[in-house]
Design an enzyme around this catalytic site. Structure first.
Site, mmCIF file in Angstrom:
data_model
loop_
_atom_site.group_PDB
_atom_site.id
_atom_site.type_symbol
_atom_site.label_atom_id
_atom_site.label_comp_id
_atom_site.label_asym_id
_atom_site.label_seq_id
_atom_site.Cartn_x
_atom_site.Cartn_y
_atom_site.Cartn_z
ATOM 1 N N PRO A 7 -14.378 28.661 4.399
ATOM 2 C CA PRO A 7 -14.182 27.606 3.557
ATOM 3 C C PRO A 7 -15.660 27.283 2.937
ATOM 4 O O PRO A 7 -16.816 27.070 3.820
ATOM 5 C CB PRO A 7 -13.643 26.412 4.330
ATOM 6 C CG PRO A 7 -13.504 26.873 5.865
ATOM 7 C CD PRO A 7 -13.693 28.519 5.895
ATOM 8 N N GLU A 8 -15.875 27.167 1.896
ATOM 9 C CA GLU A 8 -17.204 26.772 1.102
ATOM 10 C C GLU A 8 -17.036 25.321 0.624
ATOM 11 O O GLU A 8 -15.936 24.806 0.974
ATOM 12 C CB GLU A 8 -17.466 27.736 0.108
ATOM 13 C CG GLU A 8 -18.015 28.892 0.723
ATOM 14 C CD GLU A 8 -18.774 29.656 -0.487
ATOM 15 O OE1 GLU A 8 -19.393 29.220 -1.318
ATOM 16 O OE2 GLU A 8 -18.922 30.881 -0.142
ATOM 17 N N LYS A 18 -20.916 20.995 4.092
ATOM 18 C CA LYS A 18 -19.550 21.764 4.392
ATOM 19 C C LYS A 18 -19.032 20.948 5.720
ATOM 20 O O LYS A 18 -18.236 21.704 6.567
ATOM 21 C CB LYS A 18 -20.057 22.988 4.723
ATOM 22 C CG LYS A 18 -19.928 23.963 3.582
ATOM 23 C CD LYS A 18 -19.864 25.503 3.805
ATOM 24 C CE LYS A 18 -21.364 26.127 3.682
ATOM 25 N NZ LYS A 18 -21.205 27.526 3.635
ATOM 26 N N HIS A 78 -4.377 28.648 19.647
ATOM 27 C CA HIS A 78 -6.007 28.247 19.381
ATOM 28 C C HIS A 78 -5.960 26.638 18.839
ATOM 29 O O HIS A 78 -6.890 26.439 17.847
ATOM 30 C CB HIS A 78 -6.413 29.119 18.241
ATOM 31 C CG HIS A 78 -6.116 30.509 18.367
ATOM 32 N ND1 HIS A 78 -6.780 31.219 19.428
ATOM 33 C CD2 HIS A 78 -5.323 31.481 17.832
ATOM 34 C CE1 HIS A 78 -6.294 32.651 19.535
ATOM 35 N NE2 HIS A 78 -5.488 32.868 18.462
ATOM 36 N N ARG A 117 -11.118 31.797 15.853
ATOM 37 C CA ARG A 117 -12.390 32.343 15.938
ATOM 38 C C ARG A 117 -13.386 31.641 16.747
ATOM 39 O O ARG A 117 -14.507 32.031 17.029
ATOM 40 C CB ARG A 117 -12.950 33.114 14.916
ATOM 41 C CG ARG A 117 -12.008 34.509 14.704
ATOM 42 C CD ARG A 117 -12.279 35.153 13.325
ATOM 43 N NE ARG A 117 -13.684 36.029 13.850
ATOM 44 C CZ ARG A 117 -14.320 36.537 12.940
ATOM 45 N NH1 ARG A 117 -14.106 36.544 11.628
ATOM 46 N NH2 ARG A 117 -15.680 36.934 13.175
ATOM 47 N N ARG A 148 -40.607 28.432 -5.671
ATOM 48 C CA ARG A 148 -40.338 29.174 -4.383
ATOM 49 C C ARG A 148 -40.492 30.481 -4.566
ATOM 50 O O ARG A 148 -40.161 31.370 -5.491
ATOM 51 C CB ARG A 148 -39.003 29.117 -3.904
ATOM 52 C CG ARG A 148 -38.761 27.406 -3.684
ATOM 53 C CD ARG A 148 -37.731 27.321 -2.671
ATOM 54 N NE ARG A 148 -37.816 25.917 -2.401
ATOM 55 C CZ ARG A 148 -38.235 25.560 -1.059
ATOM 56 N NH1 ARG A 148 -38.584 26.596 -0.398
ATOM 57 N NH2 ARG A 148 -38.485 24.146 -0.792
ATOM 58 N N ARG A 157 -26.530 39.160 3.428
ATOM 59 C CA ARG A 157 -25.446 38.943 2.709
ATOM 60 C C ARG A 157 -25.148 39.691 1.592
ATOM 61 O O ARG A 157 -26.064 40.138 0.819
ATOM 62 C CB ARG A 157 -25.379 37.226 2.200
ATOM 63 C CG ARG A 157 -25.946 36.509 3.306
ATOM 64 C CD ARG A 157 -25.047 36.088 4.700
ATOM 65 N NE ARG A 157 -23.662 35.698 3.895
ATOM 66 C CZ ARG A 157 -23.296 34.373 3.974
ATOM 67 N NH1 ARG A 157 -24.287 33.359 4.372
ATOM 68 N NH2 ARG A 157 -22.220 33.909 3.526
#
Ligand SMILES: [Zn+2]
Length: 291
Positions: free
Chosen positions: A2-3, A59, A119, A138, A172, A281
């Site tokens: 989930p973002e 998040k 779980h 997980r 940056r 990524r």
């Protein structure tokens, strides 16, 4: 995983369902991985509290809790009483319960209490008779409690102003994609929405932030806002899928324009979408639309 938009959707769904309810008692499983605060501290902090609000910070899902009935100023007017209350740390009148869903974490409201899924790591029994459960196969999710003022660091991407955005990213030396994922700058932007924002802004993920013009950065600022807001709007219609016990469906998805579309034609120019690995990524982009 989930973002930000998904977490926002889940937090809104929980806020709708459990705000105003109270936590009567708490059961915590024996697995220690999901616990960032000691189990006993989580249990004593949550039990007996009313849920005042559920919101998102980065998040994280943040439950604002209050001992009900709320003590008025007269009952704790004396300094000694205040100090006494403060000594108790997170178990005092106000507290926050922080849930990070990690990769596979879910929060579920069961009404009536249903069979306990595999779980399940925490069950909060609510005064209404329902149960609020944290399930995570997980175990990358995290549960913790704080006295108040939980601060995940970074700036909220939906609240950051354009000038602040330009200051955060301008100059940056890192690739712009890495800067977008840096949670100390903006909190909550993940891999998918970073790729989608860069596509809309016409900027390649590997471009150094310092090489971007102010106009590039302004376009990126608008793209980040647009992508996140669209995804949240999409999720708003399907909140129930994520916090109701029978909701097993996957997360809603914004129609991805580049993310996960390696080799497929760009939706704008038909050039095959490229994938590069950046900082471990995957990054997806259109070599023609993005410069
Ligand atoms: Zn293209």
């Amino acid at each position: 995983m989930p973002e930000l938009p998904e977490v926002e959707t889940i937090a809104r769904g929980l806020d709708k369902r459990v705000t105003g309810d109270a936590i009567d008692s708490v059961w915590i499983g024996s697995r220690r991985q999901p616990l960032k605060s000691p189990a006993a501290e989580i249990a004593t902090t949550l039990a007996g509290k009313r849920i005042v609000r559920v919101q998102r910070a980065g998040k994280h899902i943040v439950f604002d809790l209050e001992r009900g009935p709320v003590p008025n100023s007269q009952t704790i007017a004396k300094k000694s009483a205040l100090r006494k209350a403060a000594d108790k740390g997170p178990t005092l009148a106000k507290a926050q319960w922080i849930v990070h869903l990690g990769m596979t974490g879910r929060m579920v409201v069961t009404d009536p209490p249903a069979e306990v899924a595999k779980h399940t790591h925490l069950i909060a029994k609510l005064a209404s008779g329902r149960e609020l459960r944290f399930i995570d196969p997980r175990m990358f999710g995290k549960l913790s409690v704080h006295a108040s003022g939980f601060d995940p660091g970074g700036v909220e991407p939906l609240e950051v102003g354009e000038e602040q955005f330009l200051t955060l990213f301008g100059g940056r030396k890192t690739p712009i994609k890495s800067a977008l994922l840096n949670q100390k700058l903006l909190r909550g932007v993940g891999n998918i929405y970073a790729d989608e924002s860069l596509f809309r802004a016409g900027i390649r993920p590997r471009r150094r932030a310092a090489s971007l013009t102010r106009e590039n950065l302004r376009r990126l600022y608008r793209s980040v806002q647009e992508v996140l807001r669209e995804a949240i709007a999409l999720g708003g219609s399907s909140i129930s899928d994520y916090v109701d016990a029978d909701g097993e469906e996957g997360f809603f998805q914004l129609q991805h324009r580049v993310y996960g579309r390696e080799g497929e034609p760009c939706l704008v120019c038909r050039t095959p979408v490229k994938r590069v690995v950046l900082g471990g990524r995957s990054s997806h982009y259109c070599p023609k639309c993005q410069k």
